[in-house]
Scaffold this active site. Structure first.
Site, short mmCIF file in Angstrom:
data_model
loop_
_atom_site.label_atom_id
_atom_site.label_comp_id
_atom_site.label_asym_id
_atom_site.label_seq_id
_atom_site.Cartn_x
_atom_site.Cartn_y
_atom_site.Cartn_z
N SER A 1 0.72 -1.20 0.07
CA SER A 1 0.05 0.07 0.10
C SER A 1 0.81 1.27 0.12
O SER A 1 0.36 2.18 -0.69
CB SER A 1 -0.95 0.13 1.15
OG SER A 1 -1.94 -1.13 1.07
N ASP B 1 2.40 -10.67 5.62
CA ASP B 1 2.99 -10.69 4.33
C ASP B 1 4.03 -12.03 4.16
O ASP B 1 4.55 -11.98 3.14
CB ASP B 1 4.01 -9.29 4.46
CG ASP B 1 3.31 -8.23 4.65
OD1 ASP B 1 1.90 -7.88 4.02
OD2 ASP B 1 3.49 -7.28 5.53
N ASP C 1 -8.03 -5.47 1.12
CA ASP C 1 -6.77 -5.35 1.59
C ASP C 1 -6.76 -6.07 3.06
O ASP C 1 -6.47 -7.13 3.75
CB ASP C 1 -5.73 -4.55 1.66
CG ASP C 1 -4.34 -4.78 1.89
OD1 ASP C 1 -3.90 -5.73 1.59
OD2 ASP C 1 -3.79 -3.91 2.72
N ARG D 1 3.32 1.41 10.12
CA ARG D 1 3.06 0.71 11.06
C ARG D 1 4.27 0.89 12.11
O ARG D 1 4.45 0.06 13.11
CB ARG D 1 2.91 -0.98 10.79
CG ARG D 1 1.55 -0.91 10.04
CD ARG D 1 1.42 -2.63 9.83
NE ARG D 1 0.18 -2.69 9.38
CZ ARG D 1 -1.01 -2.77 9.97
NH1 ARG D 1 -0.94 -2.48 11.25
NH2 ARG D 1 -2.26 -3.02 9.72
#
Length: 514
Positions: free
Chosen positions: A64, A156, A403, A266
């Site tokens: 993103s 991920d 997502d 994050r």
């Protein structure tokens, strides 16, 4: 009296890729009558959001942050992953002034070098090769106390894949003769970005006090115990790892703390908990006076040395719109708000003149499969009102559902998420039609189109390298094939009759028929 605008909206469907294989493809299996109709009626193609086309290594899945930087800047932006990996390969990394200063200050003070970050080969927020290079560099400079605080991925990467990484680093520290893994915790806690400070506090207390739900003498043992508790990597509870004497390693005055995540969104919250003097997210029992370094720039208000400062991007879409006196709106939920603002603006926090922002709070649920529609209805209500106000020339909107629900690995929930977004698009397109507006529908990267790993059979919670949709709902037009995300900003400027600046290397994909 203000002239009514005929807005051009860019709808970014986060995590919405195109995949030929329909097996466990939530987007294919979702009932999406609006998008089906738009694809049948309007020109469309597929564009690239991964690998070399967005400044990542060849074959690397998009994400993103990278997606929105490319979308907003109108050029392929050389990404931090590639940049830092190249610095390591060229032996420049080991001479980086910010990193060297941190290590040297800890050695001089008789303290320890603490390294924290997402221990993962995922390449989205971090890369374990970078963490290994940092461990090697610290020991090479003379550090004898090197402690790794590992945040585990499973988002991920496959949900249960951290064992090989932990084993590798155990072996690495044995080879180096110094250092060890001091703690493990899931990224769900350490890398929250939605102001859920109760999660972040668990990571902070683990690193500063050794306060943990569990304690083990080995990181792999700790991970296996977490799996026994039915915790996947992302959700591993705070676990302190003791040394041979049963002691935990905590951050002390005079130590160095190096944060090895290169992606900002994050990394911000936990960073602020360590360095902001007026931090009030939670009660901090101890606030060590230490040397803190961030690998990249996380935010303008985070005052810490940066190993790899951001490269300045000029003449992004937002800046060009400002210079031309155009009005623009950025709107999304909490989860993707930074993406349509900070990242879309090339890493700039402050809004441009004429840029309004609307933030919709994401629902307060543990994981978004529990509420797959998220806050899409409220987001759409606000977006429709903005369209009907005719105040804006350009509107940038992100729907996070594909997502955020895709990351949970829950197929049924991902289907519901896609269906919710489709219904919202219908409302937006209708509103645009009423005011003579147009829209481009695209995505930043894939995710929800692959919900199962075909090799392992595990849930596929990561992004994909699939192409993403590109649909133009507006005037009669043709669309070029073979586009990429960096072509979107030049396309928008062309559609609203503005010149493309030289810094934008992307090409307009939409050509209006005369």
């Amino acid at each position: 009296m203000t002239t009514a605008k005929r807005p051009l909206a860019l709808l970014i469907l986060d995590g919405w890729g195109y995949r030929e294989n329909t097996h466990n493809n939530a987007i294919f299996h979702a009932n999406t009558p609006v998008l089906d109709r738009l694809n049948a009626q309007y020109p469309h193609s597929l564009i690239s959001g991964s690998g070399l086309d967005v400044g990542l290594p060849d074959g690397q899945m998009g994400n993103s942050e990278v997606g929105h930087i490319n979308l907003g800047s109108g050029r392929v932006v050389y990404q931090e992953l590639t940049r830092i990996s190249k610095a390591i390969a060229d032996h420049e990394f080991e001479q980086n002034p910010a990193l060297c200063d941190a290590v040297d200050s800890a050695i001089k003070a008789g303290g320890a070098v603490h390294i924290m970050g997402l221990l993962s080969p995922g390449g989205v927020h971090s890369h374990e090769e970078h963490i290994e290079a940092m461990c090697r560099m610290a020991v090479a400079r003379g550090a004898t106390k090197v402690y790794l605080h590992a945040f585990l991925d499973g988002r991920d990467t496959p949900p249960r894949s951290a064992k090989s990484s932990l084993s590798h680093f155990d072996d690495l520290f044995t080879t180096l003769g110094h250092g060890r893994i001091a703690s493990i915790i899931g990224r769900y806690f350490a890398m929250d970005r939605d102001n859920r400070w109760d999660r972040v506090s668990q990571a902070y207390d683990l690193i500063t006090q050794g306060k943990s739900k569990f304690q083990y003498d080995n990181a792999v043992t700790a991970l296996e115990a977490a799996y026994e508790r039915n915790e996947n990597d992302e959700f591993v509870s705070s676990s302190a790892i003791t040394d041979a004497d049963g002691q935990v390693a905590t951050l002390q005055d005079g130590d160095a703390l190096i944060f090895m995540n290169f992606r900002a969104d994050r990394a911000r919250q936990i960073t602020r908990s360590f360095i902001n003097p007026d931090f009030d997210g939670f009660e901090r029992a101890v606030v060590p006076k230490m040397h803190f370094v961030t690998l990249t720039e996380y935010a303008g208000d985070i005052k810490a040395p940066i190993a790899y400062p951001s490269e300045n991007l000029v003449n992004t879409l937002g800046e060009v719109l400002q210079k031309q006196g155009r009005t623009q709106l950025r709107i999304s939920e909490t989860e993707k708000y930074a993406h349509v603002t900070f990242f879309f603006n090339g890493g700039k926090e402050e809004p441009f003149e004429g840029e309004d922002r609307i933030l919709i709070n994401s629902p307060k649920v543990a994981t978004y499969d529990l509420q797959p529609e998220m806050s899409s209805a409220e987001l759409t209500d606000k977006l429709v009102a903005a369209i009907e106000s005719t105040k804006y020339d350009v509107i940038i909107c992100n729907y996070p559902n594909g997502d955020m629900v895709g990351h949970t690995g829950n197929f049924d929930a991902a289907v519901k998420a896609c269906e919710a977004v489709d219904a919202c698009i219908g409302c937006v397109v209708d509103a645009l039609a009423k005011v003579g507006g147009e829209c481009i529908i695209t995505a930043d990267h894939g995710n929800a189109e692959q919900m199962t790993d075909e090799t392992t059979g595990q849930a596929h919670t990561a992004h994909t390298s699939e192409l993403v949709p590109f649909v133009f709902v507006g005037r009669d037009a043709t669309i070029d094939e073979g586009g990429k995300l960096s072509d979107v900003a030049p396309t928008i400027l062309t559609l609203i009759g503005e010149a493309i600046p030289a810094e934008m290397t992307g090409k307009p994909l939409i050509h209006i028929k005369e």
